[in-house]
Design a protein around this motif. Structure first.
Motif, PDB file in Angstrom:
ATOM      1  N   TRP A  32      42.346  37.740  54.752  1.00  0.00           N
ATOM      2  CA  TRP A  32      41.853  39.111  54.792  1.00  0.00           C
ATOM      3  C   TRP A  32      41.558  39.540  56.226  1.00  0.00           C
ATOM      4  O   TRP A  32      41.932  40.627  56.648  1.00  0.00           O
ATOM      5  N   MET A  33      40.881  38.665  56.977  1.00  0.00           N
ATOM      6  CA  MET A  33      40.577  38.978  58.379  1.00  0.00           C
ATOM      7  C   MET A  33      41.862  39.155  59.184  1.00  0.00           C
ATOM      8  O   MET A  33      41.969  40.050  60.023  1.00  0.00           O
ATOM      9  N   GLY A  34      42.859  38.298  58.913  1.00  0.00           N
ATOM     10  CA  GLY A  34      44.145  38.410  59.601  1.00  0.00           C
ATOM     11  C   GLY A  34      44.836  39.724  59.308  1.00  0.00           C
ATOM     12  O   GLY A  34      45.433  40.337  60.199  1.00  0.00           O
ATOM     13  N   SER A  35      44.759  40.176  58.049  1.00  0.00           N
ATOM     14  CA  SER A  35      45.394  41.449  57.706  1.00  0.00           C
ATOM     15  C   SER A  35      44.674  42.616  58.377  1.00  0.00           C
ATOM     16  O   SER A  35      45.307  43.583  58.808  1.00  0.00           O
ATOM     17  N   MET A  36      43.351  42.531  58.495  1.00  0.00           N
ATOM     18  CA  MET A  36      42.600  43.574  59.199  1.00  0.00           C
ATOM     19  C   MET A  36      42.992  43.609  60.682  1.00  0.00           C
ATOM     20  O   MET A  36      43.181  44.685  61.255  1.00  0.00           O
ATOM     21  N   ALA A  37      43.123  42.437  61.294  1.00  0.00           N
ATOM     22  CA  ALA A  37      43.510  42.368  62.700  1.00  0.00           C
ATOM     23  C   ALA A  37      44.930  42.891  62.895  1.00  0.00           C
ATOM     24  O   ALA A  37      45.205  43.604  63.869  1.00  0.00           O
ATOM     25  N   ALA A  38      45.834  42.573  61.974  1.00  0.00           N
ATOM     26  CA  ALA A  38      47.226  43.023  62.082  1.00  0.00           C
ATOM     27  C   ALA A  38      47.338  44.543  62.000  1.00  0.00           C
ATOM     28  O   ALA A  38      48.261  45.133  62.556  1.00  0.00           O
ATOM     29  N   GLN A  39      46.391  45.178  61.327  1.00  0.00           N
ATOM     30  CA  GLN A  39      46.375  46.642  61.205  1.00  0.00           C
ATOM     31  C   GLN A  39      45.564  47.310  62.314  1.00  0.00           C
ATOM     32  O   GLN A  39      45.321  48.510  62.256  1.00  0.00           O
ATOM     33  N   ASN A  40      45.135  46.516  63.303  1.00  0.00           N
ATOM     34  CA  ASN A  40      44.285  47.012  64.397  1.00  0.00           C
ATOM     35  C   ASN A  40      42.994  47.638  63.880  1.00  0.00           C
ATOM     36  O   ASN A  40      42.479  48.591  64.451  1.00  0.00           O
ATOM     37  N   LYS A  41      42.472  47.110  62.790  1.00  0.00           N
ATOM     38  CA  LYS A  41      41.221  47.595  62.232  1.00  0.00           C
ATOM     39  C   LYS A  41      40.055  46.667  62.554  1.00  0.00           C
ATOM     40  O   LYS A  41      38.931  46.964  62.222  1.00  0.00           O
ATOM     41  N   LEU A  42      40.362  45.549  63.179  1.00  0.00           N
ATOM     42  CA  LEU A  42      39.335  44.582  63.529  1.00  0.00           C
ATOM     43  C   LEU A  42      39.088  44.679  65.021  1.00  0.00           C
ATOM     44  O   LEU A  42      39.971  44.408  65.829  1.00  0.00           O
ATOM     45  N   ILE A  43      37.891  45.089  65.386  1.00  0.00           N
ATOM     46  CA  ILE A  43      37.585  45.291  66.797  1.00  0.00           C
ATOM     47  C   ILE A  43      37.114  44.007  67.447  1.00  0.00           C
ATOM     48  O   ILE A  43      37.585  43.605  68.478  1.00  0.00           O
ATOM     49  N   ASP A  44      36.164  43.344  66.828  1.00  0.00           N
ATOM     50  CA  ASP A  44      35.604  42.135  67.412  1.00  0.00           C
ATOM     51  C   ASP A  44      34.917  41.349  66.322  1.00  0.00           C
ATOM     52  O   ASP A  44      34.552  41.879  65.289  1.00  0.00           O
ATOM     53  N   ARG A  45      34.740  40.058  66.558  1.00  0.00           N
ATOM     54  CA  ARG A  45      33.962  39.259  65.630  1.00  0.00           C
ATOM     55  C   ARG A  45      33.047  38.354  66.428  1.00  0.00           C
ATOM     56  O   ARG A  45      33.321  38.032  67.564  1.00  0.00           O
ATOM     57  N   GLY A  46      31.976  37.963  65.795  1.00  0.00           N
ATOM     58  CA  GLY A  46      31.071  37.009  66.410  1.00  0.00           C
ATOM     59  C   GLY A  46      29.994  37.604  67.286  1.00  0.00           C
ATOM     60  O   GLY A  46      29.293  36.878  67.961  1.00  0.00           O
ATOM     61  N   ASN A  47      29.840  38.900  67.293  1.00  0.00           N
ATOM     62  CA  ASN A  47      28.769  39.506  68.083  1.00  0.00           C
ATOM     63  C   ASN A  47      27.447  39.392  67.342  1.00  0.00           C
ATOM     64  O   ASN A  47      27.397  39.461  66.120  1.00  0.00           O
ATOM     65  N   ARG A  48      26.382  39.244  68.096  1.00  0.00           N
ATOM     66  CA  ARG A  48      25.053  39.181  67.495  1.00  0.00           C
ATOM     67  C   ARG A  48      24.590  40.558  67.061  1.00  0.00           C
ATOM     68  O   ARG A  48      25.004  41.565  67.618  1.00  0.00           O
ATOM     69  N   LEU A  49      23.703  40.560  66.077  1.00  0.00           N
ATOM     70  CA  LEU A  49      23.088  41.814  65.658  1.00  0.00           C
ATOM     71  C   LEU A  49      22.018  42.201  66.662  1.00  0.00           C
ATOM     72  O   LEU A  49      21.311  41.353  67.195  1.00  0.00           O
ATOM     73  N   HIS A  50      21.880  43.477  66.916  1.00  0.00           N
ATOM     74  CA  HIS A  50      20.855  43.965  67.824  1.00  0.00           C
ATOM     75  C   HIS A  50      19.535  44.091  67.077  1.00  0.00           C
ATOM     76  O   HIS A  50      19.500  44.389  65.888  1.00  0.00           O
ATOM     77  N   ALA A  51      18.438  43.903  67.783  1.00  0.00           N
ATOM     78  CA  ALA A  51      17.111  43.959  67.165  1.00  0.00           C
ATOM     79  C   ALA A  51      16.753  45.351  66.658  1.00  0.00           C
ATOM     80  O   ALA A  51      15.870  45.501  65.825  1.00  0.00           O
ATOM     81  N   ASP A  52      17.427  46.384  67.141  1.00  0.00           N
ATOM     82  CA  ASP A  52      17.105  47.742  66.702  1.00  0.00           C
ATOM     83  C   ASP A  52      17.927  48.174  65.498  1.00  0.00           C
ATOM     84  O   ASP A  52      17.960  49.337  65.148  1.00  0.00           O
ATOM     85  N   GLY A  53      18.572  47.237  64.825  1.00  0.00           N
ATOM     86  CA  GLY A  53      19.381  47.543  63.655  1.00  0.00           C
ATOM     87  C   GLY A  53      18.542  47.852  62.435  1.00  0.00           C
ATOM     88  O   GLY A  53      17.315  47.724  62.432  1.00  0.00           O
ATOM     89  N   LYS A  54      19.179  48.279  61.388  1.00  0.00           N
ATOM     90  CA  LYS A  54      18.539  48.581  60.109  1.00  0.00           C
ATOM     91  C   LYS A  54      19.235  47.780  59.018  1.00  0.00           C
ATOM     92  O   LYS A  54      20.408  47.457  59.121  1.00  0.00           O
ATOM     93  N   VAL A  55      18.499  47.513  57.969  1.00  0.00           N
ATOM     94  CA  VAL A  55      19.052  46.825  56.805  1.00  0.00           C
ATOM     95  C   VAL A  55      19.031  47.803  55.643  1.00  0.00           C
ATOM     96  O   VAL A  55      18.010  48.415  55.361  1.00  0.00           O
TER      97      VAL A  55
END
Length: 70
Positions: A32-55
């Motif tokens: 699934w991740m590969g298909s997203m990357a092949a469609q240029n829909k995957l920008i980046d992976r592995g970034n940390r969440l910022h402390a100012d985020g919301k759940v």
């Protein structure tokens, strides 16, 4: 904003899946991740969440986060 972050959580059932089940699950995820990357829909992976985020919970409750529940 045109970028989104998807987080997937799996509920802990207390049972360890078999190596075959884990391999099948990981293959489906990587396909699934590969298909997203092949469609240029995957920008980046592995970034940390910022402390100012919301759940946002399934009940549409928005809280400050991302924090581990304690």
């Amino acid at each position: 904003m045109k970028d989104f972050l998807l987080l997937f959580r799996v509920e802990n059932t207390g049972q360890t899946p078999s190596p075959e089940a884990m391999e099948a699950s990981m293959k489906a995820w990587m396909d699934w991740m590969g298909s997203m990357a092949a469609q240029n829909k995957l920008i980046d992976r592995g970034n940390r969440l910022h402390a100012d985020g919301k759940v946002v919970t399934p009940g549409k409750l928005v809280t400050d986060g991302p924090y581990m529940e304690i």
